[in-house]
Design an enzyme around this catalytic site. Structure first.
Site, PDB file in Angstrom:
ATOM      1  N   HIS A  57      -6.784  -4.372  -1.165  1.00  0.00           N
ATOM      2  CA  HIS A  57      -5.997  -5.607  -1.127  1.00  0.00           C
ATOM      3  C   HIS A  57      -6.142  -6.407  -2.400  1.00  0.00           C
ATOM      4  CE1 HIS A  57      -6.539  -4.456   3.081  1.00  0.00           C
ATOM      5  NE2 HIS A  57      -5.333  -4.938   3.227  1.00  0.00           N
ATOM      6  N   HIS A  89       0.823  -1.212   0.000  1.00  0.00           N
ATOM      7  CA  HIS A  89       0.000   0.000   0.000  1.00  0.00           C
ATOM      8  C   HIS A  89       0.862   1.270   0.000  1.00  0.00           C
ATOM      9  CE1 HIS A  89      -3.137  -2.779   0.999  1.00  0.00           C
ATOM     10  NE2 HIS A  89      -2.662  -3.025   2.180  1.00  0.00           N
TER      11      HIS A  89
END
Ligand code: ADP
Ligand code: ADP
Ligand code: MG
Ligand code: MG
Ligand code: MG
Ligand code: MG
Lengths: 211, 333, 333, 211
Positions: free
Chosen positions: C219, C56
């Protein structure tokens, strides 16, 4: 060339025919520029010639010189990239060569065309065999000059168009030495040059409209 | 073609209007496609102008602001802007000390900026000096090409010349810094994927799943050669080796190491690359004194990266550390 | 799988080592996969810890530094870090004023941070308060799910709580700011492409050329629904509409509009999206006082974006403008 | 169950068999987690059980309680995600239930297993039908208890493994209400839960090694 000589109306037809040919071949020009460039030659030329036609529609320019100058300025202002300054300079130099003549005879048109091509060289420093638009334009003006003595105008322009097409085809086996295709080195071999392709359309449009 | 755009013909204008909305410190002339710092022209300061095709964001518009550019001209995607834009912007940022044009070495950019400089000389009396960046070692045999491309070093030239202008140097002095940075920098890039020019609608080139392009530029063009997909470690070798072969970077001041993302490669991978590159440099006796990691000069959504190395000295280090306040690069302000 | 990595098993550690090499202001504990600001612990200041799966970036490690986090724990790609890491980091950043855990609402993250907090209470005596972010309006029916996911607002919580800690507030005060920001923010995301988890080696899901996923998390998981590819204008509607339906954003202080890139989408497109979103907000009577545009909370190389809206007030505005000095967000310092 | 009762060596065999099964099914677990999650369950479990086996190889833990505790701690410290705390808590609660017994009879093992499953619930708050590992674990402990009265150890464990497998299969039509699959709403229907799949491997490994 046109028996009565080439006037502003004839040049207007020529440039519109060029614009139509570019629009028709936009995808092909982009495809060619994808192989050895950055995939924008089609969009560049289409954008520029749309603007050029819009100016022609305005009808502000009268006379060959003004019309060619307007076309050159518009291309410089709207195309960008390498082809913008090159095609722009081409038409601007033609305009200068034409001066304030109202009607061009064959020799004057050929001389203006040569001045245009010399402008391309002055701006871009291309030489024969560099795999650029010059490789289509140079044979065209040479053929035009050679044919002017003997053949009629239509025949001379056809010869020029054929020479431009042959010049365009001849770029395929060349290794580029100018423009962004040159970065590819040997990988530029085997692909037809996009600028030579649009240049051949320019000369073909002249044969189609001024002959 | 999968992109977050509307009509491909509007992408540049719409992005500029987004930039205008997001950054109150910038002023955007949508008609001329020029991004200005909102307080331009800054009286007495040398004005810095750059520009080029769009699709390389944050370059150049994201580097407009105090400490960097005074304005940037945006062309269509991958297409140099036109002289009119450059002329307009040159006028708009001249604070009486002249204007530096920072031009990446591409035929189109060079010719358009050349015409703009001619027009500026003829029409405006604004003194213009141009500096052309050409740091891409992927281009060899400069005699038989359009010369080396301007790539990663352009970002550094904009930062360092911007700081020099902020220090109050004159046009010649700022241009000298820009040239010195260009001379002291080298870059090399690679691609994992092609990118898609919106107007073209499909990828500029095809690249199989198991191959990568080495020696690419920043316009989605294919590179010098295609090689099998390799681990980051080997990719780093392929990028660093020609840079070190081209220039000595073992100078006392250390270097600035700039690992750049091409647009579609995430930070996670860029940091892996940074690690590999810095290990190679350490082995080669090249010190790293400053770092820059991220997508700063991109090729739309292309996946890949480039490495730029700049030899520093005390002066360049000071100019690098000087405050900068732009959307794409900001510190000390 | 085309990535700039070596062995997929090493990607997180190698990226951390790249971060350590590139950022001298950070200290990286490679064994525990913790990124610290180099001067941690800061005596007397509340320590801020966050963490989560890797992939991320810049979240969370790129937000470590003065004005934001004191440390971040990195898990494997898309996998929450483990309690040991969190406990070690909690110890390492406690300057006597306690530690705030900023946790994104995912079962894994919540449970691991919970265990860490239990251990901290038992083993260290460090006072720990946890704040869970859950701003994703794509998740409806929270009763029948694990609750709303923590997405874009997490970045804003880290910034604003970081500024509050810098102002010298106590743990309860910093936690209150964090909760207030979470309460005042909403997000919604979409994907143009899937992404590939390095260890999995192939895209998490298949998405045809003419379809997009709406309501994704961060995700690489598929979203709530799949719709035909649409222009930016319509995508903006699909993201903003559920946000505005969920909360009133017409407060006096205006909003912070955050258009986030998922990793593979370039700035050019994010600015087009920013334009579309800001136009919709203008029509809805929602004022925008602050902006953030760029890839700040990503999903590896996924193409797509998310929109986060935060209702501001004078206090939050002041905390937003306060200096911050991290690799991923920096101003005023 | 093993006539002589279940000692540390037997538990060691069980856990190693579980580790081997996980490694063997890593790609399948990842594939299942790709469909309704984030594609890491295979990597998570493999990483954790490699670490667990390394600890077993160290041989520091002696006795069932110590061995189970070490396994739980190692899973908590190495797996991460949702499955790390859940499987970790499972083994830690088993360890607590076992206490310092050296050898477990069938009832003691079943009670420890139930304590482990209760730990999973305490940690993750899953209920039957939520489409989680609990849907494989709960039927397994129920079946084990039911079978303990009548059948021999091997038969009881086989019944438990069959119940776990059936529970795993039953997750396919369920709509997830816990974990990240729940975000998919109705789109989670039609996919087998990855955690229930690894949990069925755990019970099968018990049947294979402790029977
Ligand atoms: N120096 C040059 N002289 C003449 N023609 C050139 C030169 N450089 C490039 N060209 C021509 O320009 C064409 C590319 O134009 P275009 O794609 O519009 O610009 P760009 O290369 O900037 O993207 C080439 O195919 C070539 O024919
Ligand atoms: N609250 C819960 N209770 C029990 N099991 C759960 C819960 N949440 C998730 N799980 C299980 O965890 C599995 C996912 O594990 P894993 O992929 O390793 O973690 P993550 O979801 O964090 O990526 C799911 O398939 C499910 O069986
Ligand atoms: Mg081109
Ligand atoms: Mg171009
Ligand atoms: Mg996970
Ligand atoms: Mg998972």
């Amino acid at each position: 060339m046109a028996g009565a000589g080439i006037d502003a109306a004839a040049l207007d037809r020529w440039i519109r025919a060029f614009a139509a040919a570019i629009t028709e071949h936009e995808a092909e020009l982009t495809r060619l520029d994808s192989a050895i460039g950055d995939a924008d030659h089609g969009a560049n030329m289409t954008r520029g010639l749309k603007a050029v036609v819009a100016k022609l529609d305005d009808g502000a320019a009268t006379g060959p010189g003004a019309l060619l100058k307007q076309t050159g300025m518009t291309l410089v202002s709207t195309v960008g990239g390498a082809s913008g300054p090159l095609y722009g300079t081409f038409f601007l130099r033609m305009a200068t060569a034409v001066g304030d003549t109202d009607t061009l005879d064959g020799a004057a048109f050929a001389a203006a065309l040569r001045a245009g091509v010399e402008g391309v060289v002055a701006r871009g420093k291309a030489e024969a065999g560099d795999k650029t638009m010059y490789d289509a334009l140079a044979p065209a003006v040479d053929a035009l000059d050679a044919a002017l003595g003997g053949e009629d105008a239509a025949g001379a322009l056809s010869a020029a168009a054929a020479a431009a097409a042959a010049g365009r085809d001849a770029t395929t086996p060349m290794q580029a030495r100018k423009g962004r295709a040159s970065y590819l080195g040997e990988r530029s071999v085997g692909h037809q040059d996009p600028g030579a392709t649009s240049a051949a359309l320019l000369v073909q449009a002249a044969a189609d409209t001024l002959g | 073609m999968k992109k977050l755009i509307n009509d491909p013909a509007d992408v540049v204008t719409e992005a500029l209007s987004g930039i205008a909305a997001a950054h109150p410190d910038l002023r955007v002339d949508l008609e001329h496609k020029i991004i200005y710092r909102s307080d331009a022209p800054v009286q007495g300061k040398v004005g810095l102008l750059s520009g080029g095709g769009s699709g390389h964001e944050p370059l150049h518009g994201g580097f407009v602001g105090p400490g960097m550019l005074d304005a940037a001209c945006a062309g269509e995607v991958f297409t140099s802007p036109v002289p009119d834009q450059m002329l307009e912007a040159t006028r708009g940022i001249d604070g009486g000390a002249g204007v530096l044009h920072i031009v990446k070495n591409y035929t189109g950019d060079v010719m358009n900026f050349e015409m703009a400089a001619e027009l500026a000389a003829a029409d405006t009396g604004v003194e213009v000096v141009s500096v052309v960046t050409n740091d891409d070692v992927a281009v060899q045999d400069s005699l038989y090409t359009a010369g080396r491309r301007g790539v990663g070093v352009t970002v550094l030239v904009e930062k360092l010349a911007g700081a020099a202008a902020d220090e109050g140097r004159d046009l010649a002095g700022v241009a000298a810094i820009a040239r010195r940075v260009n001379d002291a920098g080298r870059s090399m890039g690679m691609a994992l994927t092609s990118c898609t020019v919106p107007a073209a609608g499909q990828p500029t080139f095809d690249l199989p799943e198991d191959e990568i392009e080495i020696g690419i530029g920043i316009h989605g063009e294919p590179g010098r050669r295609r090689v099998p997909l390799a681990p980051a470690r080997e990719v780093a070798e392929m990028l660093v080796e020609p840079i070190l072969a081209d220039r000595d970077f073992t100078g006392d001041g250390g270097t600035l190491l700039f690992v750049n993302g091409m647009g579609g490669t995430p930070m996670l991978e860029l940091y892996v690359m940074y690690r590999e590159v810095s290990q190679i440099l350490a082995k080669a006796g090249v010190g790293v004194a400053r770092s820059l990691v991220g997508p700063y000069i991109t090729s739309l959504e292309m996946a890949g990266c480039s490495v730029t190395l700049l030899q520093l000295d005390d002066e360049l280090m000071r100019l690098w550390d000087a405050p900068v306040r732009t959307p794409g690069m900001r510190w000390g302000a």
